[in-house]
Motif scaffolding. Sequence first.
Motif, PDB file in Angstrom:
ATOM      1  N   THR A 276       0.243  -2.951  -5.183  1.00 13.29           N
ATOM      2  CA  THR A 276       0.415  -1.641  -5.807  1.00 13.29           C
ATOM      3  C   THR A 276      -0.919  -0.948  -6.033  1.00 13.29           C
ATOM      4  OG1 THR A 276       2.412  -2.405  -6.927  1.00 13.29           O
ATOM      5  CG2 THR A 276       1.356  -0.428  -7.820  1.00 13.29           C
ATOM      6  N   PHE A 277      -1.889  -1.676  -6.537  1.00 11.06           N
ATOM      7  CA  PHE A 277      -3.166  -1.062  -6.899  1.00 11.06           C
ATOM      8  C   PHE A 277      -4.217  -1.145  -5.797  1.00 11.06           C
ATOM      9  CE2 PHE A 277      -1.141  -1.437 -10.961  1.00 11.06           C
ATOM     10  CZ  PHE A 277      -1.519  -0.266 -11.601  1.00 11.06           C
ATOM     11  N   ASP A 278      -4.382  -2.301  -5.187  1.00 12.27           N
ATOM     12  CA  ASP A 278      -5.438  -2.501  -4.193  1.00 12.27           C
ATOM     13  C   ASP A 278      -4.962  -2.253  -2.771  1.00 12.27           C
ATOM     14  OD1 ASP A 278      -7.325  -3.314  -6.145  1.00 12.27           O
ATOM     15  OD2 ASP A 278      -6.473  -5.324  -6.143  1.00 12.27           O
ATOM     16  N   GLY A 279      -3.672  -2.210  -2.567  1.00 13.60           N
ATOM     17  CA  GLY A 279      -3.117  -2.054  -1.233  1.00 13.60           C
ATOM     18  C   GLY A 279      -2.693  -3.397  -0.670  1.00 13.60           C
ATOM     19  N   PRO A 280      -2.019  -3.380   0.462  1.00 12.61           N
ATOM     20  CA  PRO A 280      -1.502  -4.621   1.032  1.00 12.61           C
ATOM     21  C   PRO A 280      -2.624  -5.540   1.515  1.00 12.61           C
ATOM     22  CG  PRO A 280      -1.205  -2.816   2.568  1.00 12.61           C
ATOM     23  CD  PRO A 280      -1.722  -2.223   1.291  1.00 12.61           C
ATOM     24  N   GLY A 281      -2.308  -6.826   1.533  1.00 18.85           N
ATOM     25  CA  GLY A 281      -3.255  -7.809   2.066  1.00 18.85           C
ATOM     26  C   GLY A 281      -3.333  -7.691   3.580  1.00 18.85           C
ATOM     27  N   GLY A 282      -4.008  -8.623   4.200  1.00 16.54           N
ATOM     28  CA  GLY A 282      -4.262  -8.545   5.634  1.00 16.54           C
ATOM     29  C   GLY A 282      -3.059  -8.740   6.533  1.00 16.54           C
ATOM     30  N   ASN A 283      -1.982  -9.345   6.055  1.00 17.19           N
ATOM     31  CA  ASN A 283      -0.848  -9.676   6.937  1.00 17.19           C
ATOM     32  C   ASN A 283       0.403  -8.874   6.610  1.00 17.19           C
ATOM     33  OD1 ASN A 283      -2.420 -11.576   8.228  1.00 17.19           O
ATOM     34  ND2 ASN A 283      -1.853 -13.188   6.791  1.00 17.19           N
ATOM     35  N   GLY A 284       0.274  -7.588   6.457  1.00 19.30           N
ATOM     36  CA  GLY A 284       1.436  -6.768   6.164  1.00 19.30           C
ATOM     37  C   GLY A 284       1.603  -6.543   4.679  1.00 19.30           C
ATOM     38  N   SER A 285       2.774  -6.049   4.307  1.00 19.11           N
ATOM     39  CA  SER A 285       3.013  -5.718   2.907  1.00 19.11           C
ATOM     40  C   SER A 285       4.440  -6.077   2.521  1.00 19.11           C
ATOM     41  CB  SER A 285       2.785  -4.225   2.689  1.00 19.11           C
ATOM     42  OG  SER A 285       3.820  -3.482   3.300  1.00 19.11           O
ATOM     43  N   TRP A 286       4.671  -6.072   1.231  1.00 16.98           N
ATOM     44  CA  TRP A 286       6.017  -6.310   0.714  1.00 16.98           C
ATOM     45  C   TRP A 286       6.789  -5.010   0.572  1.00 16.98           C
ATOM     46  CZ3 TRP A 286       8.131 -10.853   0.857  1.00 16.98           C
ATOM     47  CH2 TRP A 286       7.320 -11.973   0.866  1.00 16.98           C
ATOM     48  N   TYR A 287       6.102  -3.917   0.219  1.00 21.95           N
ATOM     49  CA  TYR A 287       6.838  -2.669   0.028  1.00 21.95           C
ATOM     50  C   TYR A 287       6.004  -1.407   0.232  1.00 21.95           C
ATOM     51  CZ  TYR A 287       4.681  -2.443  -4.545  1.00 21.95           C
ATOM     52  OH  TYR A 287       3.765  -2.398  -5.558  1.00 21.95           O
ATOM     53  N   THR A 288       4.692  -1.516   0.369  1.00 17.64           N
ATOM     54  CA  THR A 288       3.901  -0.314   0.624  1.00 17.64           C
ATOM     55  C   THR A 288       3.680  -0.174   2.125  1.00 17.64           C
ATOM     56  OG1 THR A 288       1.797  -1.505   0.449  1.00 17.64           O
ATOM     57  CG2 THR A 288       2.643  -0.463  -1.570  1.00 17.64           C
ATOM     58  N   GLU A 289       3.081   0.920   2.490  1.00 18.18           N
ATOM     59  CA  GLU A 289       2.701   1.113   3.880  1.00 18.18           C
ATOM     60  C   GLU A 289       1.724   0.002   4.271  1.00 18.18           C
ATOM     61  OE1 GLU A 289       1.608   5.115   6.363  1.00 18.18           O
ATOM     62  OE2 GLU A 289       1.336   5.121   4.206  1.00 18.18           O
ATOM     63  N   SER A 290       1.877  -0.563   5.437  1.00 21.04           N
ATOM     64  CA  SER A 290       1.066  -1.725   5.850  1.00 21.04           C
ATOM     65  C   SER A 290      -0.274  -1.329   6.449  1.00 21.04           C
ATOM     66  CB  SER A 290       1.838  -2.559   6.868  1.00 21.04           C
ATOM     67  OG  SER A 290       2.914  -3.186   6.285  1.00 21.04           O
ATOM     68  N   LYS A 291      -0.972  -0.438   5.807  1.00 23.75           N
ATOM     69  CA  LYS A 291      -2.297  -0.090   6.311  1.00 23.75           C
ATOM     70  C   LYS A 291      -3.258   0.043   5.138  1.00 23.75           C
ATOM     71  CE  LYS A 291      -1.251   4.828   6.897  1.00 23.75           C
ATOM     72  NZ  LYS A 291      -1.155   5.905   7.851  1.00 23.75           N
ATOM     73  N   PRO A 292      -4.542  -0.134   5.407  1.00 21.56           N
ATOM     74  CA  PRO A 292      -5.536  -0.056   4.338  1.00 21.56           C
ATOM     75  C   PRO A 292      -5.454   1.271   3.575  1.00 21.56           C
ATOM     76  CG  PRO A 292      -6.534  -0.848   6.361  1.00 21.56           C
ATOM     77  CD  PRO A 292      -5.137  -0.403   6.704  1.00 21.56           C
ATOM     78  N   GLY A 293      -5.768   1.205   2.305  1.00 20.14           N
ATOM     79  CA  GLY A 293      -5.777   2.420   1.497  1.00 20.14           C
ATOM     80  C   GLY A 293      -4.419   2.853   0.994  1.00 20.14           C
ATOM     81  N   SER A 294      -3.395   2.009   1.120  1.00 23.01           N
ATOM     82  CA  SER A 294      -2.039   2.398   0.735  1.00 23.01           C
ATOM     83  C   SER A 294      -1.721   2.167  -0.737  1.00 23.01           C
ATOM     84  CB  SER A 294      -1.008   1.633   1.581  1.00 23.01           C
ATOM     85  OG  SER A 294      -1.157   1.983   2.936  1.00 23.01           O
ATOM     86  N   GLY A 295      -2.592   1.473  -1.455  1.00 24.01           N
ATOM     87  CA  GLY A 295      -2.392   1.259  -2.888  1.00 24.01           C
ATOM     88  C   GLY A 295      -2.910   2.447  -3.689  1.00 24.01           C
ATOM     89  N   ILE A 296      -2.790   2.357  -4.991  1.00 24.28           N
ATOM     90  CA  ILE A 296      -3.238   3.454  -5.856  1.00 24.28           C
ATOM     91  C   ILE A 296      -4.722   3.734  -5.652  1.00 24.28           C
ATOM     92  CG2 ILE A 296      -3.665   4.111  -8.263  1.00 24.28           C
ATOM     93  CD1 ILE A 296      -0.965   2.837  -8.987  1.00 24.28           C
ATOM     94  N   PHE A 297      -5.571   2.696  -5.703  1.00 23.29           N
ATOM     95  CA  PHE A 297      -7.009   2.945  -5.621  1.00 23.29           C
ATOM     96  C   PHE A 297      -7.422   3.516  -4.276  1.00 23.29           C
ATOM     97  CE2 PHE A 297      -6.956  -0.574  -8.881  1.00 23.29           C
ATOM     98  CZ  PHE A 297      -7.098   0.290  -9.964  1.00 23.29           C
TER      99      PHE A 297
END
Length: 154
Positions: free
Chosen positions: A13-34
């Motif tokens: 939610t805050f930092d964005g998804p990890g390196g192997n996809g995501s659980w519910y956010t867009e699966s690309k860097p910068g997709s979290g709040i920060f």
Amino acid sequence: MLRESFKVLLKETFDGPGGNGSWYTESKPGSGIFGTLEKVSAEEASILVQGTTIAAHIDHTRYYLWVANAFMKGDKPELDWSESWKISTVDESTWSRFKVELQNVYTTLLENINSFTSFDEQTLNGILGALAHSAYHLGAIRQMTKTIKVPSQT
């Protein structure tokens, strides 16, 4: 296991998804709040969209996490939720401060989660509430950025 699941989803939610996809956010860097906020200026954060601003969402999210942290420590602060929506416009200095304060209460939340030896109902509800509430505001903010950003002409 529960503790790690909370942390994984809060970090997404805050930092964005990890390196192997995501659980519910867009699966690309910068997709979290920060990551989303890195691309938003103070001027853009102050643009009214459907009666509110990104700055107001961030200040409200910061306040909510502060409240969640206080309750998890056993404190019972006096609450004024309307205060958390009063900010609508910010200058660059205030915008930077809001982002730092949000980072600080988020880090405190992760530390609080690490410190629990067991999870009672109030603690579980607090953590799940913070996760759901923050994810809601992430979605709202990401939609608002689509309104305030003009696509670049190439």
